[in-house]
Design an enzyme around this catalytic site. Structure first.
Site, PDB file in Angstrom:
ATOM      1  N   TRP A 118       0.816  -1.186   0.021  1.00  0.00           N
ATOM      2  CA  TRP A 118       0.033   0.023   0.067  1.00  0.00           C
ATOM      3  C   TRP A 118       0.912   1.215  -0.103  1.00  0.00           C
ATOM      4  CZ3 TRP A 118      -0.442   4.175   3.251  1.00  0.00           C
ATOM      5  CH2 TRP A 118      -1.537   4.977   3.110  1.00  0.00           C
ATOM      6  N   HIS A 119       2.074   1.218   0.709  1.00  0.00           N
ATOM      7  CA  HIS A 119       2.825   2.447   0.805  1.00  0.00           C
ATOM      8  C   HIS A 119       3.523   2.707  -0.425  1.00  0.00           C
ATOM      9  CE1 HIS A 119       2.081   1.765   5.313  1.00  0.00           C
ATOM     10  NE2 HIS A 119       2.511   3.009   5.172  1.00  0.00           N
ATOM     11  N   GLY A 120       3.861   1.635  -1.075  1.00  0.00           N
ATOM     12  CA  GLY A 120       4.459   2.150  -2.366  1.00  0.00           C
ATOM     13  C   GLY A 120       4.861   0.644  -3.398  1.00  0.00           C
TER      14      GLY A 120
END
Lengths: 469, 301
Positions: A327-329
């Site tokens: 989700w973060h990257g």
């Protein structure tokens, strides 16, 4: 426009001048919030508006359909999930997944060139897409689970989805929390307004004084612009990054909460001094709480949580944390970061399962958890897995550092010391904090100091780190 | 209300007791936005990278050259490529006297990384609100420029100016620079890495020289030189950059440029790369004298 900008100051002044005119009646209130928030969002790039409006319209009607058409509930839920995850996949993950497929195909002897054929529009990452897609999903999923009734007014829905304080970097607000609040008119008392202003000031202090001043030192190290190296140097760098990302993100969340509070809406706390955590489970109940609870409620628990035996629990922890990393990257480093936290959580669970409680002096537990969390941050900040490996090697090989870097970067490291001192004072005064916190005299000293620091000790402007998500 | 008053009084007290901060943020933002976005034209332009914008005062160059207006259009890590040349063309006043372009050519300015012109493009792509803030609002916000913590500490306990990088932004495009303390070796380690996978290519030299020739044919006088720096820096650049300066000089003159040499002038660098402002002033005067000589007697150097 970022929160610490002149443009946002002008925008918010105009908003709050006009707010009393619209806030007392439902439709005007929702329309005003929606239009103001879309103006705020469009200031980043007007092209992003089509996506968020389209995505919102889809979920609004899916929500109605889920409620009104019992036989097709699952179908419309899947439409909503596909729409949201589809957008996220295209705009955030297409390059990453295309690269993986290209690599796999190359090994398989049938090379593809998907990476070179991605349409140009898919290369732009809309600001806040990871946040508002999750927020929108929580709406349709909660309707499906019959925890929420769909709203009938599209502006009511949009005022929830696009409300500007939390639109681009969270916190991720659950529909059942905010939609109900939006349907009421709340009179904000003077003490509540003052508390809102204090939250905004503290948030700005965290962001522009602590985070922005640390960024130069951290960026110099990670971008290879410094000749310093060695274990001590890299530990200072990674601890500085730990506080940079914490203060950056927590600061933004506090500002968002303060603005919402001034409007009369309550956003739940998103950070609760995560570096004072005594275990990794405790850390995840304090760090980015809105995201971790979202993953818990919509991924981990529906898949079985801890109800399906130890092995399945451990698997689901790993799956959830790796997804959280993703989700973060769109980079292997974020996957590694998520996986490492999964290892920490699993190890903790296994140890606690077999040895009941691990009795250890509490400050030492806090220190231990903090150091391992910092080790994981290496993957979060590094550009690549090889760079992460190189830095971890420096962290743990106890090599000698030239401590000259302390004097060279003294103007940045002073803010690291300040951040550490603040956390230590909070830890030491945890039990007594609530009593003096209610008195006004600390505000007379601390708030003017915070404001003067924001003005005269601010770092050079950096974008909020979490905007890239 | 009480807190607001305390804050205002505290702020006024701070500004009353303290001199301006070391880093003049609002002046810096104005300087770069103005350089990148102004439409004002000049008939003498000085172009190149940071050794140019820190090393030459356009105002001093034209002190004794009547009829000329000058601007230093140097940016950080400038590369001599068509994008930069177009920007320079837009700022050159070709209607007046013989227009002059002075090119400070460092090996780095011909490398692929420099040719990306990241600094210039970052400024050129500023949105309208950033430009407006820098050009029209910042001058009223100078009293809010931030300080560094050690700066405040030193100024409160003594009048001693702290160690640091001093930069004074001038309207002619020159950044008067020096450091306390000076360290004539501090830039060298980074230059040992700057040419890794980043050496000068023949085709990029050709593009630069082609433009020199085009300018010459348009009636513009082109002067070129290697910005003075330390011997150690020159040695690193000569051995790692893949640029042969003697050959380049010859080609430069073949394409219509006038090459200027400034041997053994004993210039002083504060970091091993850039000129101390005292040397920059002296160097600017020297350039001015040379240009004046050339304008008056157009023989080769």
């Amino acid at each position: 426009m970022v929160f610490n900008s002149l443009e946002f100051l002008i925008f918010s002044l105009l908003f709050f001048i006009l707010w009393p005119i619209f806030k007392t009646r439902d439709n005007p209130r929702w329309i005003f919030i929606t239009i103001a928030s879309l103006i705020f969002y469009g200031s980043w790039d007007w092209r992003f508006l089509f996506l968020i409006i389209g995505s919102g319209i889809l979920d609004f009607f899916c929500g109605l359909a889920i409620s009104k058409l019992p036989r097709s509930r699952k179908f419309f839920l899947l439409i909503s999930i596909a729409g949201n995850i589809g957008c996220l996949s295209i705009f955030k993950y297409s390059v990453f997944f295309a690269g993986i497929l290209d690599e796999i195909s190359l090994y398989g002897g049938y090379p593809l060139t998907l990476s070179n054929n991605i349409p140009e529009f898919a290369l732009i990452l809309p600001v806040g897409i990871s946040f508002y897609t999750f927020q929108s999903l929580s709406y349709t999923i909660d309707i499906y689970k019959r925890k929420l009734e769909p709203v009938k007014n599209i502006f009511h829905f949009f005022s929830y989805l696009v409300m500007f304080p939390q639109l681009v970097a969270g916190p991720i607000i659950r529909a059942r929390d905010l939609i109900f609040q939006l349907s009421k008119v709340k009179i904000v008392s003077q003490p509540e307004k003052w508390n809102a202003i204090k939250q905004i000031i503290i948030g700005l202090f965290q962001k522009v004084v602590i985070a922005d001043n640390l960024s130069f030192f951290v960026d110099s190290a990670f971008e290879g612009k410094t000749a310093y190296s060695g274990s001590f140097f890299w530990w200072v760098v990674i601890i500085a990054f730990a506080f940079q990302i914490y203060c950056d993100f927590s600061g933004y969340s506090l500002i968002a909460r303060g603005i919402a509070k001034y409007m009369g809406y309550h956003f739940k706390m998103n950070f609760n001094h995560p570096y004072l955590a005594r275990s990794f489970k405790d850390f995840w109940s304090r760090w980015h709480i809105s995201l971790s609870t979202w993953f818990r409620d919509y991924i981990y628990i529906p898949l079985g949580g801890n109800k399906r035996g130890l092995f399945m629990t451990l698997f689901l922890i790993t799956f959830t944390m790796v997804l959280s990393g993703l989700w973060h990257g769109a980079n292997y480093t974020f996957l590694a970061w998520g996986a490492l936290h999964a290892v920490f959580l699993i190890s903790e669970k296994v140890i606690n399962t077999h040895f009941n409680t691990f009795i250890i002096w509490k400050p030492l537990r806090v220190f231990f958890v903090f150091m391992l969390v910092c080790s994981a941050w290496v993957f979060f900040r590094a550009e690549s897995i090889p760079q992460s490996g190189e830095i971890l090697y420096y962290l743990y090989n106890f090599s000698i550092s030239d401590i000259g870097f302390i004097f060279f970067y003294i103007n940045n490291l002073i803010f690291l010391i300040l951040a550490l001192l603040i956390e230590i004072i909070i830890y030491a005064t945890q039990k007594s904090r609530m009593s003096w916190h209610r008195k006004n005299y600390p505000d007379l000293i601390l708030i003017p100091l915070a404001i003067l620091s924001i003005v005269f000790l601010r770092g050079e402007g950096q974008q909020f780190i979490y905007f890239q998500f | 209300m009480t807190i607001g008053l305390i804050t205002i009084v505290g702020g006024l007290f701070l500004k009353w007791t303290m001199p301006p901060p070391l880093k003049n943020l609002s002046a810096e933002n104005f300087f770069w936005s103005e350089k990148a976005h102004s439409k004002e034209k000049f008939n003498l332009l000085i172009i190149g990278d940071s050794r140019i914008y820190r090393g030459i005062s356009a105002k001093i160059v034209i002190e004794n050259i009547p009829g000329y207006s000058a601007k230093n259009l140097g940016f950080s890590s400038t590369g001599f490529n068509p994008d930069y040349f177009n920007f320079v063309d837009d700022r050159l006043d070709q209607e007046s006297l013989i227009p002059i372009i002075i090119m400070g050519i460092t090996p780095h300015s011909l490398t692929p990384n420099a040719l990306k012109n990241s600094h210039y493009f970052e400024l050129a792509n500023y949105k309208w609100n950033k430009k407006a803030k820098d050009l029209y609002i910042n001058k009223y916000m100078r009293f809010l420029d931030p300080y560094k913590p050690i700066e405040i500490f030193n100024l409160l306990i003594s009048d001693k100016r702290e160690d640091g990088y001093y930069q004074d932004y001038n309207n002619d495009g020159w950044v008067k620079s020096f450091t306390i303390p000076e360290n004539a070796d501090s830039a060298l380690p980074s230059y040992l890495r700057v040419f890794d996978n980043n050496t000068v290519k023949r085709e990029d030299i050709a593009i630069c020289l082609k433009k020199v020739n085009e300018w010459k044919e348009e009636g513009i006088q082109i002067f070129g030189f290697r910005p003075p720096t330390t011997k150690a820096m020159e040695s690193i650049e000569d051995s790692l950059s893949n640029l042969n300066f003697p050959d380049f000089k010859l080609e430069f003159e073949k394409h219509g440029g006038i090459w200027m040499e400034f041997p053994d002038e004993n210039f002083r660098s504060y970091d091993g790369s850039h000129l101390h402002y005292e040397s920059a002033i002296r160097f600017s005067k020297l350039i001015g004298e040379r240009i004046k000589q050339k304008i008056n007697s157009p023989k080769k150097d």
